[in-house]
Structure formats: C-alpha cells, structure tokens
Design an enzyme around this catalytic site. Structure first.
Site, mmCIF file in Angstrom:
data_model
loop_
_atom_site.group_PDB
_atom_site.id
_atom_site.type_symbol
_atom_site.label_atom_id
_atom_site.label_comp_id
_atom_site.label_asym_id
_atom_site.label_seq_id
_atom_site.Cartn_x
_atom_site.Cartn_y
_atom_site.Cartn_z
ATOM 1 N N HIS A 4 0.657 -1.274 -0.023
ATOM 2 C CA HIS A 4 0.098 -0.017 -0.185
ATOM 3 C C HIS A 4 0.917 1.335 -0.081
ATOM 4 C CE1 HIS A 4 0.903 0.035 4.174
ATOM 5 N NE2 HIS A 4 0.605 1.120 4.301
HETATM 6 C C1 UD1 Z 1 -2.397 5.616 5.896
HETATM 7 C C2 UD1 Z 1 -0.890 6.023 6.894
HETATM 8 C C3 UD1 Z 1 -0.117 4.994 6.560
HETATM 9 C C4 UD1 Z 1 -0.664 3.534 7.144
HETATM 10 C C5 UD1 Z 1 -1.919 3.206 6.410
HETATM 11 C C6 UD1 Z 1 -2.511 1.667 6.864
HETATM 12 C C7 UD1 Z 1 -0.448 8.285 6.484
HETATM 13 C C8 UD1 Z 1 0.557 9.281 5.700
HETATM 14 N N1 UD1 Z 1 -0.489 7.168 6.009
HETATM 15 O O1 UD1 Z 1 -1.999 5.561 4.713
HETATM 16 O O2 UD1 Z 1 1.083 5.135 7.293
HETATM 17 O O3 UD1 Z 1 0.359 2.537 6.753
HETATM 18 O O4 UD1 Z 1 -2.795 4.347 6.540
HETATM 19 O O5 UD1 Z 1 -3.914 1.816 6.097
HETATM 20 O O6 UD1 Z 1 -1.182 8.881 7.511
HETATM 21 N N2 UD1 Z 1 -9.273 5.178 1.616
HETATM 22 C C9 UD1 Z 1 -10.550 4.632 1.494
HETATM 23 N N3 UD1 Z 1 -11.164 4.477 2.804
HETATM 24 C C10 UD1 Z 1 -10.644 4.514 3.911
HETATM 25 C C11 UD1 Z 1 -9.328 5.125 4.011
HETATM 26 C C12 UD1 Z 1 -8.615 5.596 2.870
HETATM 27 O O7 UD1 Z 1 -11.046 4.432 0.395
HETATM 28 O O8 UD1 Z 1 -11.224 4.174 4.905
HETATM 29 C C13 UD1 Z 1 -8.674 5.242 0.481
HETATM 30 C C14 UD1 Z 1 -9.029 6.818 -0.298
HETATM 31 O O9 UD1 Z 1 -8.952 6.890 -1.449
HETATM 32 C C15 UD1 Z 1 -7.495 7.631 0.175
HETATM 33 C C16 UD1 Z 1 -6.608 6.607 0.041
HETATM 34 O O10 UD1 Z 1 -7.165 5.332 0.605
HETATM 35 O O11 UD1 Z 1 -7.369 8.668 -0.629
HETATM 36 C C17 UD1 Z 1 -5.300 6.788 0.888
HETATM 37 O O12 UD1 Z 1 -5.872 6.799 2.366
HETATM 38 P P1 UD1 Z 1 -4.799 7.769 3.604
HETATM 39 O O13 UD1 Z 1 -5.457 7.997 4.917
HETATM 40 O O14 UD1 Z 1 -4.480 9.362 2.613
HETATM 41 O O15 UD1 Z 1 -3.344 7.041 3.518
HETATM 42 P P2 UD1 Z 1 -3.186 5.515 3.642
HETATM 43 O O16 UD1 Z 1 -2.493 5.199 2.253
HETATM 44 O O17 UD1 Z 1 -4.402 4.728 3.859
#
Ligand code: UD1
Length: 363
Positions: free
Chosen positions: A209
C-alpha cells in the site's frame, strides 16, 4: 488526569486498544485517577478499515469523530488540525496521547502543543531516514515538539536523545501493538472468503500500500508479475487483502495474476489468522514486520529502509528493496524453508500498556 486518546487510521487502532483496556481495568478496581476520551479523526472511515477494528478489539465507540475523510497530505492534515483545535477548546484536556506515525498523529500533536496542552507519543523515536515517506515527516515533527516519548526499542530512545530529547522524558516500554497481538491470539478467526485452492499452511500473504510501490501502475504491475511468476513455478498461491489505495490503481489495470487471490481488506482477527497459518509474508508495511517477528513467520519487505531495524536484526524480516529483481530468489528461499529464524525483541511481552499507564499516573 483528563486524557484524550487520538486514533485516525487502521494501524492506530490495535495500538490504542490495550491502553484503553488498561485504564478501564484500573477504573473498575477503583482507581479513577485517569479519565479519558477517544477522538477518532476519521482519516480511515470504511467499515473494513475502521469500524470492524473497534468492534473486534472491543474499543469503546469514539467520544468524538472529526470525520475528516481522505484528501491530499496537506488537506487532510489541515482539516484534522482545524477540527481538533475546536474539540480541545471545548474539552479541557491535560494530556493528548498519540500513537504511530500517520497524518492524524502529527496533526493532533501540533494542534495540542499550540494550545499548550502536553502530548505523549506512543511508538516515538523510530526513523527510516527516508524523507520521501509521509510517515517519516510525521515522526520527526511529532517527536520534535511532544513532551513524553514511549518507545518500542532502545534504538528509538537513542534516536531521540540525538535530536535533543531529554533522557528523563523517554520511556522504553515495549510495543502496544504486540499487547493486542498476544491478547487476541486465541480469538484469531479463519477468514470467510478464502478459496478452496488456498490450503491452510501452504500459501503466502501479500500486502502492498506504500505510495512508492503502488501509485505507479507500471511498478505495481512489475512487482505483481514477478511474484505471480515465482508462485506459479512453485505451485503455491498468495492471498492479497487489498488496501483501498492499491485497489484504485489495480482497477485501472487490464491484467490478472492467477496465483494471487485479491480480497477486500480483512478484519484484524482474520488478517492475523491469515498470517499465522501462512508460509511467509511479502509486504511493504512496517507494522506487519513486527507481527511476523513475534509469530516467527518469514517476512520480506519491499522497501529500501525500515524504521523498525529490530525486525531485521532480531526478527524474521528481511529488506529486499523496491525493485522486483530480488523477488524470485527470495520467494524460493521462503518456500524451500531456508528463511532465517528470529527472536522476539525486548519488552514485546504483552505488558506494555500497563507500563505506560503506570508512567502516565506519575506525569
Ligand atoms: C495511512 C498512513 C500509513 C498507514 C496506512 C494503513 C499516513 C500518511 N499514512 O495510509 O502510514 O500505513 O494508513 O492503512 O497517514 N481510503 C478509503 N477508505 C478509507 C481510507 C482510505 O477508500 O477508509 C482510500 C482513499 O482513496 C484515500 C486513500 O485510501 O485517498 C489513502 O488513504 P490515506 O489515509 O490518505 O493514507 P493511507 O494510504 O491509508
């Protein structure tokens, strides 16, 4: 003490669970010196990325949800700060406790400090040295301004001292995520949707991821093709619970990987079961390398650096870089049973949350 416990993203939830339970146990036996509220920032909001974890880990529903959702790094950080500031203004607080290294960790630390509220950081002091990772920036900013540091290793404490933290504010306590792992081991649950071709004890687990590995479709495709080819050669399958970020990139790709089964993100108890019964794990997560170390499961990490060096020097983890060229030889070693054996790092013993609460009471 009026404590606010912050959690925002999936890897935070298993870290706060044992703390909440440790404080509640004391309250039940008459010690009411610590009262707490849980604030969920809403960084993760999907049922499978958040609610399922609260339910399975028996964490009380958050007292407040900032409901920030997704966005760019700065949008998300800014939104958390604006909303957490309002929360703190309306809810007098003595200490904010943050965990891990996600955007919520840094944003809530900055907000609290600017309102002159003390902050304690659980999992402080770890460093990858890779400033292209948002998490590394989050760690450095958080640790540069917070007041108390709870660490998972002696090395993390040394990193903090080098950057000017006072020794008396650093507490080497162990790993709250491992508290949850050890406590929940009897409750691990067979995942509901594993196809019959995947035989218990005879598959690998894959998780990817990190933006570095998944945001560029060509790179992700190269990694998956390489893993798929090697699995096919050995007639072994991998199960790949796909993070929403990775799912977005994969959905635009017109390829299939027959040896790799894609699933939705799993709940905590299912994912731990999956790892425990696997022959090994291929990942780019940091937390997973700690869990495989404690379970004694071979683990290869598709990154160039790690903020958790003890998983390599003491545990079962090996860094093989972000390029797919090393994958075939390493998968072969994993499947032929030649992987190194590890040990469990100091104080990863299931009692970390109790140590933290003892210290919190003295602060
Ligand atoms: C975040 C953390 C990372 C952790 C990871 C675990 C930061 C910088 N990164 O990354 O350290 O390892 O979580 O999962 O804080 N999305 C959904 N549903 C959700 C959450 C996210 O669809 O419930 C999608 C969205 O399109 C979003 C993308 O995932 O834009 C990324 O989510 P984000 O919270 O920005 O960072 P992660 O990649 O999840």
């Amino acid at each position: 003490m009026r404590l606010v416990i912050v959690a925002g993203a999936r890897p935070n939830f298993m870290k706060i669970a044992p703390l909440v339970h440790a404080i509640n146990r004391r309250r039940d036996s008459g010690d009411t010196s610590i009262g707490f509220k849980i604030v969920h920032t809403g960084q993760h909001y999907d049922e499978k990325m958040s609610n399922a974890f609260f339910r399975e880990l028996n964490i009380p529903a958050p007292d407040h949800n900032l409901e920030v959702g997704s966005g760019t790094q700065s949008e998300q950080t800014g939104m958390i700060m604006t909303r957490f500031e309002k929360f703190l203004q309306e809810n007098p607080t003595d200490l904010v406790l943050v965990v891990g290294d996600v955007n919520s960790t840094m944003a809530c630390t900055i907000t609290a400090k600017k309102l002159n509220v003390r902050v304690a950081h659980v999992e402080a002091g770890i460093r990858s040295g890779d400033m292209t990772m948002p998490e590394e920036i989050n760690r450095i900013v958080t640790d540069s301004i917070c007041d108390y540091f709870f660490t998972t290793s002696e090395g993390a404490g040394k990193n903090l001292v080098q950057t000017g933290a006072k020794e008396e504010s650093i507490f080497f306590v162990g790993n709250t995520m491992i508290d949850t792992l050890l406590y929940q081991t009897p409750n691990f649950k067979k995942p509901a949707f594993i196809p019959t071709e995947v035989k218990e004890g005879d598959y690998l687990v894959l998780t990817l991821h990190r933006p570095h590995n998944v945001d560029d479709p060509q790179k992700l495709r190269g990694l998956l093709e390489s893993i798929n080819a090697e699995l096919t050669r050995h007639n072994v399958r991998a199960v790949f619970p796909v993070h929403p970020r990775t799912r977005g990139v994969l959905s635009k790709m017109d390829v299939t990987f027959p040896a790799i089964y894609l699933t939705d993100p799993m709940s905590y108890l299912e994912f731990m079961y999956l790892i425990k019964h696997s022959r090994g794990v291929i990942t780019d997560s940091g937390g997973v390398t700690e869990e495989t170390t404690v379970m004694g499961i071979p683990c290869m990490t598709l990154r160039n650096s790690t903020e958790r060096p003890e998983t390599v020097t003491v545990g079962t983890n090996e860094l093989i870089g972000e390029h797919h060229d090393k994958i075939p030889a390493k998968v072969q070693v994993m499947l032929e049973g030649g992987w190194k054996k590890g040990r469990i790092p100091a104080l990863w013993d299931g009692k970390t949350a109790e140590r933290i609460v003892d210290i919190l009471k003295r602060l």
